[in-house]
Each structure stands twice: as C-alpha cells, then as structure tokens.
Design a protein around this motif. Sequence first.
Motif, PDB file in Angstrom:
ATOM      1  N   HIS A  40     118.553  64.386  62.033  1.00  0.00           N
ATOM      2  CA  HIS A  40     119.012  62.706  63.232  1.00  0.00           C
ATOM      3  C   HIS A  40     119.162  61.818  62.242  1.00  0.00           C
ATOM      4  N   TYR A  41     119.437  61.358  61.286  1.00  0.00           N
ATOM      5  CA  TYR A  41     119.591  60.125  60.557  1.00  0.00           C
ATOM      6  C   TYR A  41     120.789  59.798  59.915  1.00  0.00           C
ATOM      7  N   THR A  42     121.635  60.770  59.417  1.00  0.00           N
ATOM      8  CA  THR A  42     122.862  61.529  59.456  1.00  0.00           C
ATOM      9  C   THR A  42     123.717  61.811  60.596  1.00  0.00           C
ATOM     10  N   ALA A  43     123.677  62.463  61.582  1.00  0.00           N
ATOM     11  CA  ALA A  43     124.351  62.626  62.478  1.00  0.00           C
ATOM     12  C   ALA A  43     125.690  61.840  62.505  1.00  0.00           C
ATOM     13  N   ALA A  44     126.558  62.209  62.855  1.00  0.00           N
ATOM     14  CA  ALA A  44     127.516  61.009  63.051  1.00  0.00           C
ATOM     15  C   ALA A  44     127.032  59.094  62.600  1.00  0.00           C
ATOM     16  N   TYR A  45     126.398  59.233  61.461  1.00  0.00           N
ATOM     17  CA  TYR A  45     126.154  57.951  60.412  1.00  0.00           C
ATOM     18  C   TYR A  45     124.952  57.197  61.766  1.00  0.00           C
ATOM     19  N   VAL A  46     124.763  57.010  63.104  1.00  0.00           N
ATOM     20  CA  VAL A  46     124.361  56.391  63.751  1.00  0.00           C
ATOM     21  C   VAL A  46     122.574  57.328  64.052  1.00  0.00           C
ATOM     22  N   PRO A  47     121.430  57.350  64.656  1.00  0.00           N
ATOM     23  CA  PRO A  47     120.955  58.086  65.460  1.00  0.00           C
ATOM     24  C   PRO A  47     121.528  58.445  66.370  1.00  0.00           C
ATOM     25  N   ALA A  48     121.480  59.169  67.168  1.00  0.00           N
ATOM     26  CA  ALA A  48     121.572  59.265  68.639  1.00  0.00           C
ATOM     27  C   ALA A  48     120.301  58.539  69.558  1.00  0.00           C
ATOM     28  N   ALA A  49     120.508  57.555  70.370  1.00  0.00           N
ATOM     29  CA  ALA A  49     119.487  57.242  71.075  1.00  0.00           C
ATOM     30  C   ALA A  49     118.420  57.706  71.983  1.00  0.00           C
ATOM     31  N   ARG A  50     118.721  59.467  71.954  1.00  0.00           N
ATOM     32  CA  ARG A  50     118.178  60.267  73.029  1.00  0.00           C
ATOM     33  C   ARG A  50     118.448  62.207  72.460  1.00  0.00           C
ATOM     34  N   LEU A  51     117.519  62.547  72.380  1.00  0.00           N
ATOM     35  CA  LEU A  51     117.644  64.239  71.609  1.00  0.00           C
ATOM     36  C   LEU A  51     117.069  64.836  73.544  1.00  0.00           C
ATOM     37  N   LEU A  52     117.525  65.883  73.175  1.00  0.00           N
ATOM     38  CA  LEU A  52     116.968  66.977  74.527  1.00  0.00           C
ATOM     39  C   LEU A  52     116.766  68.256  73.312  1.00  0.00           C
ATOM     40  N   VAL A  53     115.387  68.067  73.535  1.00  0.00           N
ATOM     41  CA  VAL A  53     115.442  69.603  72.850  1.00  0.00           C
ATOM     42  C   VAL A  53     115.271  70.691  73.592  1.00  0.00           C
ATOM     43  N   ALA A  54     115.760  72.054  73.403  1.00  0.00           N
ATOM     44  CA  ALA A  54     116.239  73.377  74.065  1.00  0.00           C
ATOM     45  C   ALA A  54     115.468  74.170  73.525  1.00  0.00           C
ATOM     46  N   PHE A  55     114.943  74.869  74.276  1.00  0.00           N
ATOM     47  CA  PHE A  55     114.870  76.300  73.279  1.00  0.00           C
ATOM     48  C   PHE A  55     115.199  77.127  73.940  1.00  0.00           C
ATOM     49  N   THR A  56     115.932  78.682  73.512  1.00  0.00           N
ATOM     50  CA  THR A  56     116.002  80.083  73.743  1.00  0.00           C
ATOM     51  C   THR A  56     115.044  81.186  73.277  1.00  0.00           C
ATOM     52  N   ASP A  57     115.613  82.266  73.406  1.00  0.00           N
ATOM     53  CA  ASP A  57     114.417  83.301  72.403  1.00  0.00           C
ATOM     54  C   ASP A  57     115.102  83.337  71.264  1.00  0.00           C
ATOM     55  N   ARG A  58     116.340  82.920  70.560  1.00  0.00           N
ATOM     56  CA  ARG A  58     116.146  82.957  69.399  1.00  0.00           C
ATOM     57  C   ARG A  58     116.456  81.734  68.745  1.00  0.00           C
ATOM     58  N   ARG A  59     116.596  80.757  69.204  1.00  0.00           N
ATOM     59  CA  ARG A  59     116.951  79.073  68.598  1.00  0.00           C
ATOM     60  C   ARG A  59     116.351  78.075  69.143  1.00  0.00           C
ATOM     61  N   VAL A  60     116.304  77.308  68.659  1.00  0.00           N
ATOM     62  CA  VAL A  60     115.524  76.310  68.866  1.00  0.00           C
ATOM     63  C   VAL A  60     117.582  74.759  68.484  1.00  0.00           C
ATOM     64  N   LEU A  61     117.070  74.289  69.907  1.00  0.00           N
ATOM     65  CA  LEU A  61     118.507  73.202  69.992  1.00  0.00           C
ATOM     66  C   LEU A  61     118.137  71.792  69.872  1.00  0.00           C
ATOM     67  N   ALA A  62     118.621  71.025  68.941  1.00  0.00           N
ATOM     68  CA  ALA A  62     119.204  69.100  69.412  1.00  0.00           C
ATOM     69  C   ALA A  62     119.606  68.504  69.968  1.00  0.00           C
ATOM     70  N   LEU A  63     119.754  68.122  70.751  1.00  0.00           N
ATOM     71  CA  LEU A  63     121.212  67.724  71.332  1.00  0.00           C
ATOM     72  C   LEU A  63     120.938  66.159  71.564  1.00  0.00           C
TER      73      LEU A  63
END
Length: 132
Positions: A40-63
């Motif tokens: 989170h803190y190293t992505a694109a040099y600036v942390p995203a102000a907002r995250l979406l957390v999504a669950f699928t049957d195979r994985r968990v994603l943070a957008l």
Amino acid sequence: MARTMEGAEQAVDNSLSRAAHGKGLHGGWESRAGQFLMTHYTAAYVPAARLLVAFTDRRVLALGDRSKLWQSKSVYEPQWEAPRASIAGVRADPKGILQRGRFELRFADGAWIALVAWPSTHAEPFAARVGG
C-alpha cells in the motif's frame, strides 16, 4: 536534545493514536498483513487515499484509487492480491476502539490489518458476508 524531545513527542502522539484507534497491524513485515501494508505504501510512490477490498472465490484484491486531484471520478487500479485461502476472515468493530467502521482483515498466518469502511455502517455486513 532536540531529537530526544522530538522522539518523546512522537511517542506520546503514537500512544494517543493507539488509545483512540487501537493497534493497526498484527504480525511482522514478513506476514501477509505486513506485505499488504508495504504494498500500500510503496504502490505508485503515494498511498491511495481510498481502497476497495474485493473477495472472489479464488483471491482477495485491494484496488487503490489513483485518480488525480483534478479528476472528479475515482480511478481504481489493482494494488495488492492474495489467494483466498490466505484469508482467515474479517472481524468488524473490534471492542474498545473508538473508530467507527473499523474492521480487521485477518490472515491465515495469524496476522491482521485494520481498515476502516466508508460509510462506517458497511463494516458489519461486509464481515458477516465474508465470515470469520
């Protein structure tokens, strides 16, 4: 002397923040929670102000919202992912915490990271749906 005073001031700030909001992370930097935070803190040099957390049957994603200041619409890009099996569950509204909408994303390795749902009323239904 200035460094000592600055360090003491920071310690007081950290203590007050922890008292009001609770611990934000459990597990070392090698844990899934630690890896989530570092990503989170190293992505694109600036942390995203907002995250979406999504669950699928195979994985968990943070957008992460990567919209520019002048953009009126959110622009979400994948920021982190893990196998669904690495997630032990979601725990909403930990006791003793003043922060509304707080939930913990709990990992199978015993680590967890605290996040805040917006609006705050979404934390409990999200935890109930994911389980754990």
